[in-house]
Design a protein around this motif. Structure first.
Motif, mmCIF file in Angstrom:
data_model
loop_
_atom_site.group_PDB
_atom_site.id
_atom_site.type_symbol
_atom_site.label_atom_id
_atom_site.label_comp_id
_atom_site.label_asym_id
_atom_site.label_seq_id
_atom_site.Cartn_x
_atom_site.Cartn_y
_atom_site.Cartn_z
ATOM 1 N N ALA A 181 31.046 -40.776 -17.031
ATOM 2 C CA ALA A 181 30.978 -41.076 -18.456
ATOM 3 C C ALA A 181 32.371 -41.083 -19.074
ATOM 4 N N VAL A 182 33.173 -40.079 -18.773
ATOM 5 C CA VAL A 182 34.541 -40.017 -19.293
ATOM 6 C C VAL A 182 35.367 -41.176 -18.756
ATOM 7 N N ASN A 183 35.177 -41.496 -17.477
ATOM 8 C CA ASN A 183 35.935 -42.575 -16.849
ATOM 9 C C ASN A 183 35.651 -43.926 -17.518
ATOM 10 N N MET A 184 34.373 -44.234 -17.716
ATOM 11 C CA MET A 184 34.007 -45.528 -18.299
ATOM 12 C C MET A 184 34.389 -45.599 -19.774
ATOM 13 N N ALA A 185 34.221 -44.490 -20.501
ATOM 14 C CA ALA A 185 34.599 -44.482 -21.916
ATOM 15 C C ALA A 185 36.102 -44.688 -22.070
ATOM 16 N N SER A 186 36.873 -44.045 -21.224
ATOM 17 C CA SER A 186 38.334 -44.204 -21.268
ATOM 18 C C SER A 186 38.736 -45.635 -20.927
ATOM 19 N N MET A 187 38.075 -46.212 -19.918
ATOM 20 C CA MET A 187 38.397 -47.576 -19.503
ATOM 21 C C MET A 187 38.101 -48.577 -20.620
ATOM 22 N N GLU A 188 36.958 -48.427 -21.284
ATOM 23 C CA GLU A 188 36.625 -49.336 -22.381
ATOM 24 C C GLU A 188 37.604 -49.174 -23.541
ATOM 25 N N SER A 189 38.030 -47.949 -23.806
ATOM 26 C CA SER A 189 38.997 -47.720 -24.885
ATOM 27 C C SER A 189 40.337 -48.364 -24.566
ATOM 28 N N LEU A 190 40.755 -48.288 -23.303
ATOM 29 C CA LEU A 190 42.012 -48.920 -22.894
ATOM 30 C C LEU A 190 41.923 -50.435 -23.008
ATOM 31 N N ARG A 191 40.778 -51.004 -22.666
ATOM 32 C CA ARG A 191 40.605 -52.445 -22.812
ATOM 33 C C ARG A 191 40.728 -52.853 -24.275
ATOM 34 N N ALA A 192 40.088 -52.074 -25.141
ATOM 35 C CA ALA A 192 40.158 -52.378 -26.570
ATOM 36 C C ALA A 192 41.602 -52.293 -27.068
ATOM 37 N N ALA A 193 42.336 -51.294 -26.582
ATOM 38 C CA ALA A 193 43.736 -51.151 -26.972
ATOM 39 C C ALA A 193 44.563 -52.335 -26.486
ATOM 40 N N ASN A 194 44.280 -52.815 -25.276
ATOM 41 C CA ASN A 194 44.978 -53.989 -24.745
ATOM 42 C C ASN A 194 44.723 -55.220 -25.608
ATOM 43 N N LEU A 195 43.469 -55.367 -26.015
ATOM 44 C CA LEU A 195 43.131 -56.510 -26.863
ATOM 45 C C LEU A 195 43.881 -56.457 -28.188
ATOM 46 N N ARG A 196 43.941 -55.272 -28.791
ATOM 47 C CA ARG A 196 44.646 -55.142 -30.067
ATOM 48 C C ARG A 196 46.131 -55.471 -29.906
ATOM 49 N N ALA A 197 46.705 -55.023 -28.782
ATOM 50 C CA ALA A 197 48.115 -55.302 -28.534
ATOM 51 C C ALA A 197 48.360 -56.794 -28.346
ATOM 52 N N LEU A 198 47.446 -57.462 -27.643
ATOM 53 C CA LEU A 198 47.598 -58.895 -27.412
ATOM 54 C C LEU A 198 47.439 -59.688 -28.706
ATOM 55 N N ARG A 199 46.501 -59.253 -29.560
ATOM 56 C CA ARG A 199 46.327 -59.936 -30.841
ATOM 57 C C ARG A 199 47.561 -59.772 -31.730
ATOM 58 N N LYS A 200 48.170 -58.606 -31.638
ATOM 59 C CA LYS A 200 49.389 -58.372 -32.400
ATOM 60 C C LYS A 200 50.505 -59.309 -31.925
ATOM 61 N N GLU A 201 50.597 -59.479 -30.594
ATOM 62 C CA GLU A 201 51.594 -60.397 -30.043
ATOM 63 C C GLU A 201 51.273 -61.824 -30.430
ATOM 64 N N ASP A 202 49.962 -62.135 -30.478
ATOM 65 C CA ASP A 202 49.554 -63.491 -30.856
ATOM 66 C C ASP A 202 50.027 -63.816 -32.275
ATOM 67 N N ASN A 203 49.925 -62.844 -33.156
ATOM 68 C CA ASN A 203 50.368 -63.053 -34.539
ATOM 69 C C ASN A 203 51.872 -63.252 -34.629
ATOM 70 N N SER A 204 52.597 -62.694 -33.662
ATOM 71 C CA SER A 204 54.054 -62.852 -33.680
ATOM 72 C C SER A 204 54.499 -64.150 -33.018
ATOM 73 N N GLY A 205 53.538 -64.938 -32.465
ATOM 74 C CA GLY A 205 53.856 -66.235 -31.884
ATOM 75 C C GLY A 205 54.305 -66.197 -30.452
ATOM 76 N N GLN A 206 54.133 -65.055 -29.743
ATOM 77 C CA GLN A 206 54.592 -64.964 -28.366
ATOM 78 C C GLN A 206 53.539 -65.450 -27.380
ATOM 79 N N VAL A 207 52.299 -65.016 -27.596
ATOM 80 C CA VAL A 207 51.242 -65.392 -26.665
ATOM 81 C C VAL A 207 49.998 -65.750 -27.439
ATOM 82 N N LYS A 208 49.105 -66.406 -26.751
ATOM 83 C CA LYS A 208 47.837 -66.801 -27.358
ATOM 84 C C LYS A 208 46.686 -66.256 -26.545
#
Length: 222
Positions: A181-208
């Protein structure tokens, strides 16, 4: 940095592996570790049940009794137990997709920590209940019981019935479900954090951001 991003993330044209393919790959990967981990598991079990607990004496007794094959006692049960991670993946991903569809989200969208924790516990519980008789038989065979894992299961069933095959299930459920349970919850949270980071980069015009699957986040460098 940009070159590394290209190598890691510029795979948007490749097709995602299906859930069935991921399950098969997970099963084969779990089987692939057995030649190395089985002897270690056997030694750990013998050390826990031995009166002396001396590794050298245990290795000598195994070699004297059955040779090198003695370190692979209960291998048949292992081939069944390798399905356990696949069952966990199947339950988790199927329920996750249904939850996301019911919420109007993409199937691969990350779950909130609480939902992933509960679903991780549920998937581990189901897999453990289904596979526990083979796990118990493997441990019993490795501790020195005569016969292979399936013979052990027959002997236990004749003596104690189906309940005998689930002896000690409670502690294993508590340990395993909490860990997963801890493993899967942590993994999903990390994925969400990755998505937020990528969206932030998308707004800066680096990646889509172009796609997000269960196994990876895929983007194309502009």
């Amino acid at each position: 940095k940009t070159r590394m991003k290209r190598r890691i993330m510029s795979r948007s044209q490749s097709r995602d592996l299906s859930l069935a393919a991921n399950i098969v790959i997970g099963y084969l990967a779990d089987l692939g570790r057995l030649p190395v981990t089985m002897p270690l598991d056997l030694l750990a079990t013998r050390m826990q049940t031995s009166t002396t607990g001396k590794l050298s004496e245990i290795v000598e007794s195994v070699l004297r009794a059955k040779g090198i094959t003695g370190f692979y006692e209960g291998w048949k049960a292992y081939t069944i137990l390798a399905v356990k991670p696949a069952i966990q993946i199947l339950v988790f991903e199927q329920v996750k997709q249904r939850l996301n569809r019911s919420r109007g989200l993409a199937q691969g969208a990350s779950l909130p920590f609480k939902d992933a924790f509960l679903l991780g516990a549920l998937s581990r519980m189901i897999a453990t209940v289904l596979c526990y008789p083979f796990f118990f038989a493997r441990i019993t065979a490795q501790s020195g019981h005569k016969g292979g894992a399936f013979q052990v299961m027959k002997d236990i069933y004749r003596k104690n019935g189906i309940s005998g095959l689930y002896a000690g299930l409670g502690p294993e459920l508590m340990r395993g479900t909490m860990f997963h349970a801890v493993n899967m919850a942590s993994m999903e949270s990390l994925r969400a954090a990755n998505l937020r980071a990528l969206r932030k980069e998308d707004n800066s015009g680096q990646v889509k951001l172009t796609a997000y699957s269960r196994t990876e986040i895929k983007v194309v460098v502009r």
